[in-house]
Scaffold this motif. Structure first.
Motif, PDB file in Angstrom:
ATOM      1  N   ALA A 106     -31.798  33.727  19.474  1.00  0.00           N
ATOM      2  CA  ALA A 106     -30.741  32.984  19.249  1.00  0.00           C
ATOM      3  C   ALA A 106     -30.127  33.883  17.875  1.00  0.00           C
ATOM      4  O   ALA A 106     -28.900  34.175  17.696  1.00  0.00           O
ATOM      5  CB  ALA A 106     -30.705  31.533  18.784  1.00  0.00           C
ATOM      6  N   TRP A 107     -31.054  33.865  16.981  1.00  0.00           N
ATOM      7  CA  TRP A 107     -30.905  34.756  15.632  1.00  0.00           C
ATOM      8  C   TRP A 107     -30.364  36.095  15.950  1.00  0.00           C
ATOM      9  O   TRP A 107     -29.475  36.755  15.132  1.00  0.00           O
ATOM     10  CB  TRP A 107     -32.191  34.845  14.835  1.00  0.00           C
ATOM     11  CG  TRP A 107     -32.283  35.779  13.651  1.00  0.00           C
ATOM     12  CD1 TRP A 107     -31.467  35.388  12.323  1.00  0.00           C
ATOM     13  CD2 TRP A 107     -32.300  36.990  13.346  1.00  0.00           C
ATOM     14  NE1 TRP A 107     -31.505  36.234  11.482  1.00  0.00           N
ATOM     15  CE2 TRP A 107     -32.267  37.462  12.255  1.00  0.00           C
ATOM     16  CE3 TRP A 107     -33.180  37.896  14.255  1.00  0.00           C
ATOM     17  CZ2 TRP A 107     -32.677  38.536  11.705  1.00  0.00           C
ATOM     18  CZ3 TRP A 107     -33.481  39.105  13.836  1.00  0.00           C
ATOM     19  CH2 TRP A 107     -33.397  39.498  12.649  1.00  0.00           C
ATOM     20  N   ALA A 108     -30.765  37.061  16.873  1.00  0.00           N
ATOM     21  CA  ALA A 108     -30.617  38.300  17.204  1.00  0.00           C
ATOM     22  C   ALA A 108     -29.066  38.388  18.002  1.00  0.00           C
ATOM     23  O   ALA A 108     -28.546  39.612  17.908  1.00  0.00           O
ATOM     24  CB  ALA A 108     -31.523  39.067  18.100  1.00  0.00           C
ATOM     25  N   THR A 155     -26.612  37.489   8.286  1.00  0.00           N
ATOM     26  CA  THR A 155     -27.680  36.935   9.394  1.00  0.00           C
ATOM     27  C   THR A 155     -29.158  37.344   8.967  1.00  0.00           C
ATOM     28  O   THR A 155     -29.906  36.671   9.394  1.00  0.00           O
ATOM     29  CB  THR A 155     -27.142  37.690  10.792  1.00  0.00           C
ATOM     30  OG1 THR A 155     -25.908  37.002  10.711  1.00  0.00           O
ATOM     31  CG2 THR A 155     -27.816  37.044  11.760  1.00  0.00           C
ATOM     32  N   LEU A 156     -29.345  38.506   8.517  1.00  0.00           N
ATOM     33  CA  LEU A 156     -30.501  38.937   8.212  1.00  0.00           C
ATOM     34  C   LEU A 156     -31.246  38.194   7.261  1.00  0.00           C
ATOM     35  O   LEU A 156     -32.626  38.396   7.007  1.00  0.00           O
ATOM     36  CB  LEU A 156     -30.497  40.412   7.921  1.00  0.00           C
ATOM     37  CG  LEU A 156     -29.983  41.586   9.017  1.00  0.00           C
ATOM     38  CD1 LEU A 156     -30.026  43.027   8.497  1.00  0.00           C
ATOM     39  CD2 LEU A 156     -31.102  41.493  10.209  1.00  0.00           C
ATOM     40  N   SER A 175     -27.186  33.583   2.431  1.00  0.00           N
ATOM     41  CA  SER A 175     -26.469  33.930   3.613  1.00  0.00           C
ATOM     42  C   SER A 175     -25.121  33.350   3.941  1.00  0.00           C
ATOM     43  O   SER A 175     -24.441  33.813   4.387  1.00  0.00           O
ATOM     44  CB  SER A 175     -27.426  33.262   4.614  1.00  0.00           C
ATOM     45  OG  SER A 175     -27.774  31.767   4.551  1.00  0.00           O
ATOM     46  N   GLU A 176     -24.876  32.097   3.327  1.00  0.00           N
ATOM     47  CA  GLU A 176     -23.782  31.477   3.608  1.00  0.00           C
ATOM     48  C   GLU A 176     -22.331  32.005   2.769  1.00  0.00           C
ATOM     49  O   GLU A 176     -21.465  32.430   3.711  1.00  0.00           O
ATOM     50  CB  GLU A 176     -23.719  29.866   3.296  1.00  0.00           C
ATOM     51  CG  GLU A 176     -22.229  29.277   3.850  1.00  0.00           C
ATOM     52  CD  GLU A 176     -22.344  27.826   3.528  1.00  0.00           C
ATOM     53  OE1 GLU A 176     -21.444  27.009   3.691  1.00  0.00           O
ATOM     54  OE2 GLU A 176     -23.347  27.165   2.839  1.00  0.00           O
ATOM     55  N   PRO A 177     -22.562  32.450   1.623  1.00  0.00           N
ATOM     56  CA  PRO A 177     -21.524  33.174   1.143  1.00  0.00           C
ATOM     57  C   PRO A 177     -21.227  34.525   2.025  1.00  0.00           C
ATOM     58  O   PRO A 177     -20.112  35.056   2.114  1.00  0.00           O
ATOM     59  CB  PRO A 177     -21.880  33.341  -0.174  1.00  0.00           C
ATOM     60  CG  PRO A 177     -22.891  32.217  -0.568  1.00  0.00           C
ATOM     61  CD  PRO A 177     -23.495  32.317   0.697  1.00  0.00           C
ATOM     62  N   LEU A 178     -22.183  35.393   2.116  1.00  0.00           N
ATOM     63  CA  LEU A 178     -22.129  36.634   2.793  1.00  0.00           C
ATOM     64  C   LEU A 178     -21.512  36.472   4.169  1.00  0.00           C
ATOM     65  O   LEU A 178     -20.761  37.287   4.296  1.00  0.00           O
ATOM     66  CB  LEU A 178     -23.431  37.144   2.934  1.00  0.00           C
ATOM     67  CG  LEU A 178     -24.384  37.897   1.715  1.00  0.00           C
ATOM     68  CD1 LEU A 178     -25.658  38.309   2.132  1.00  0.00           C
ATOM     69  CD2 LEU A 178     -23.352  38.941   0.805  1.00  0.00           C
ATOM     70  N   MET A 179     -21.732  35.630   4.881  1.00  0.00           N
ATOM     71  CA  MET A 179     -21.321  35.183   6.199  1.00  0.00           C
ATOM     72  C   MET A 179     -19.925  34.782   6.214  1.00  0.00           C
ATOM     73  O   MET A 179     -19.097  35.273   7.093  1.00  0.00           O
ATOM     74  CB  MET A 179     -22.183  34.323   6.931  1.00  0.00           C
ATOM     75  CG  MET A 179     -23.591  34.813   7.289  1.00  0.00           C
ATOM     76  SD  MET A 179     -24.633  33.549   8.364  1.00  0.00           S
ATOM     77  CE  MET A 179     -23.696  33.813   9.747  1.00  0.00           C
TER      78      MET A 179
END
Length: 683
Positions: A106-108, A155-156, A175-179
């Motif tokens: 699911a992550w990939a 995601t990474l 992760s949240e700001p980047l995404m």
């Protein structure tokens, strides 16, 4: 090799669609609400397979077309759907495999799904030819790719073993700001790509416009599906989720079909007509719905009885029908404008054509402008414009440019008439399945009427240009004739100088020395001078005079004016001894001709005698009131043909020179006008 890669992607996408169906069926019913609304089965896998198939089809025919590769990349969304289905089966339905690998899969999944979605966005930016609208649009690509990169990095940073799609895990501070920024940049790329299609569609014409209409239709359908997915569930609740997701799934399925048709078959399927009818139906339905709702609500609130009831509905229906009829023409005009572009506003194009007429009097510019205006006014597939020119060939222009091997037009031909005179024609071929309508025929007739005066001016310009070209040609001929006359005069003076030096000067040059000898001291006592000394000097002077008379006879002998051409030619050939022979036929015996003709004929024979080797035969005849003079001999390369031709043609005759059996034959023909008759005619 590249086509094999595209077909391999189709095989991978098909396998992913099959696995998606298997995993989804093992987890929950294929006909359930969640399967259709949340997961998008079966339309989402079909859309992926459709992208892969259409991409492979485009790549196989046009390997360098970027849109085919973008479709193949976008089809990998089917792989992410299969991975998501497997992950949900393991985590929620006790499927085979460990839960950790379900989290990892699911992550990939977004690592492949977001690049595929970005490829789908790039389709709208690079459509229809696989190139950006201009180099200035490169920043859109960089912005979108930056968003994809930020989302991938975000995601990474999430722990793969704890990731579940749709939930928040990992380091939220990174992760949240980047995404989030990545999603915003990719969304901005999607919006700007839609804007680029709109701008291209506004400027495009003909085939490019039809290509863009196919792709813009799929983009509009996709945007409509996104709006429905976001709005309908908030209005009707969870019960509307299945119906709300249906337009988006159909739009995803329509994107590859529309792109493939735009690239491969846009000339066969008339998208502008389809879009026109769809827009007309959409606008009409929207106006009726909005009018009906407004009238029902306003009337219900006014009477205080709510929005229900028979009478408010009946009143709303009547009012909407009355209001819609005046708006119908505007609705039709708006739909035509969006679908057909400039062809939907023909009289605007006609007005623009009228403004352009004054600037294009030259037929080279006028006829293409008329063809272009007629084609745009009625959305024709081919237009032929013809301008009749009396003093030259007709001028013809085709739109679009065609080769001479193309079949002649078989459409509607409208004459271009000015003051009752037909000056040309405009022939229009319409597309298959779209005949010329009555209003379009009237429009073309108006265009032909407006072009009448311009056609007359263009014809006058063409005729004047033709006359100027003829005058230029005649001027060149006169200049060439003048150069030949000057050359002939120089050659004649040079010939006289050489003849005098060769035949006269050699006899006169020794005389001064001999005379000085006679007048010297040794001879003064001898009176009278010895006749033996003077005899040779007298003979030399007589020889020089004879040679000088011979030269002057070659220029214009007095005997020619006194006795005529036959006598002068006999005297000329008699002085050559046995190298020449004159044959005078009965019609020419004792006959006089025009002095210019006699002089030209004598000149030709004199030049032939100087430059031809014997035996030389001269035949003089006058058949059918025509002077005929034939001279034959062996030419050693010095015959002045141009000078002879100029001399005879100036007197109204002609010269032909040919060679046969090692002999050069000169034939002179001229009107045998009698000298007396010519003199009487001149008086």
């Amino acid at each position: 090799m590249r086509a094999r890669i595209a077909w391999a992607v189709l095989g991978l996408t098909t396998l992913a669609g099959i696995l998606d169906t298997v995993f989804t069926a093992a987890h929950r019913s294929l006909l359930s609400e969640a399967t259709w609304a949340d997961h998008g089965w079966p339309l989402a896998p079909l859309a992926g397979v459709g992208c892969a198939f259409m991409g492979a089809l485009i790549v196989s025919r046009h390997p360098g077309q970027l849109l085919g590769w973008l479709l193949s990349a976008a089809s990998l969304l089917s792989v992410t759907l299969a991975v998501d289905a497997y992950s949900m089966w393991v985590l929620d339905g006790d499927g085979p495999g460990s839960q950790r690998w379900a989290h990892v899969s699911a992550w990939a999944s977004p690592l492949l799904g977001w690049p595929a979605f970005t490829a789908l966005i790039m389709i709208f930016l690079f459509a229809p030819d696989g190139h950006l609208p201009s180099p200035r649009w490169r920043w859109v690509v960089w912005v979108t790719m930056a968003g994809l990169g930020l989302h991938t990095v975000g995601t990474l940073t999430i722990d793969p073993g704890a990731f579940v799609y749709g939930e928040d895990y990992g380091n939220r501070g990174i992760s949240e700001p980047l995404m989030t920024v990545g999603v915003l940049l990719v969304a901005a790329g999607l919006v700007i790509s839609a804007v680029s299609i709109a701008l291209r569609l506004r400027k495009a014409t003909d085939d490019v416009r039809r290509q863009l209409l196919w792709i813009a239709s799929s983009a509009a359908f996709l945007a409509f599906g996104v709006v429905v997915v976001l709005v309908v569930p908030r209005i009707q609740g969870a019960e509307g989720t299945w119906l709300a997701g249906l337009p988006l799934r159909l739009a995803l399925l329509a994107v590859p079909v529309c792109v493939a048709v735009a690239v491969l078959r846009h000339r066969l399927l008339q998208i502008d007509l389809i879009v026109n009818r769809a827009l007309l139906l959409a606008f009409a339905t929207g106006l009726v719905a909005v009018g009906y709702v407004l009238v029902v609500v306003v009337v219900g609130l006014a009477v205080g009885g709510g929005t229900g009831g028979f009478w408010p509905s009946l009143l709303a229906t009547a009012l909407v029908a009355l209001i819609f009829q005046p708006l119908r023409r505007r609705v039709v005009r708006l739909a035509d404008r969006l679908a057909f572009g400039a062809a939907a506003a023909p009289y605007e194009a006609l007005a623009d054509f009228s403004r352009r007429l004054g600037d294009r009097p030259d037929p080279a510019d006028l006829l293409p402008a008329v063809a272009d205006a007629a084609a745009r006014a009625v959305a024709a597939s081919r237009v032929i414009v013809v301008l009749h020119v009396e003093a030259g060939p007709d001028r013809t222009v085709a739109w679009p440019l065609s080769s001479p091997d193309d079949p002649p037009p078989v459409g509607v031909a409208l004459p271009v008439i000015d003051h009752g005179e037909r000056l040309g024609s405009i022939t229009v071929d319409m597309r298959t399945g779209r005949p010329l309508q009555a209003r379009e025929h009237r429009l073309l007739a108006d265009l032909a009427d407006q072009a009448g005066l311009a056609f007359r001016n263009a014809r006058l310009t063409a005729e004047l240009s033709g006359q100027v070209a003829q005058l230029g040609h005649r001027t060149d001929e006169l200049a060439e004739s003048r150069r030949r006359l000057i050359s002939a005069g120089d050659a004649e003076r040079s010939r006289l100088e050489r003849a005098i030096a060769r035949q006269v000067i050699r006899h006169l040059a020794p005389l001064p020395d001999r005379l000085r000898q006679l007048s010297g001291p040794g001879h003064r006592a001898t009176v009278p001078v010895d006749a033996a000394l003077l005899g040779p000097l007298v003979e030399t002077v007589n020889t020089a005079l004879a040679e000088l008379r011979e030269i002057t006879r070659g220029v214009f002998p007095a005997q020619l004016a006194r006795s005529g051409l036959a006598t002068a030619l006999a005297s000329l050939l008699g002085r050559t001894g046995s190298t020449g022979r004159l044959v005078v036929e009965t019609p020419a015996a004792g006959r006089r001709f025009d002095p210019r003709i006699e002089a030209a004929a004598y000149f030709c024979v004199a030049e032939a005698m100087r430059n031809l080797d014997g035996p030389i035969v001269v035949v003089l005849d006058a058949p059918d009131d025509q002077l005929s003079l034939v001279v034959s001999g062996s030419d050693h390369g010095g015959l002045p043909q141009d000078h002879m031709r100029d001399r005879v043609e100036a007197a109204g005759g002609s010269v032909s020179i040919s060679g046969e059996h090692g002999q050069t034959v000169i034939e002179v023909r001229a009107p045998a006008t009698h000298q007396r008759a010519a003199a009487d005619h001149a008086s």
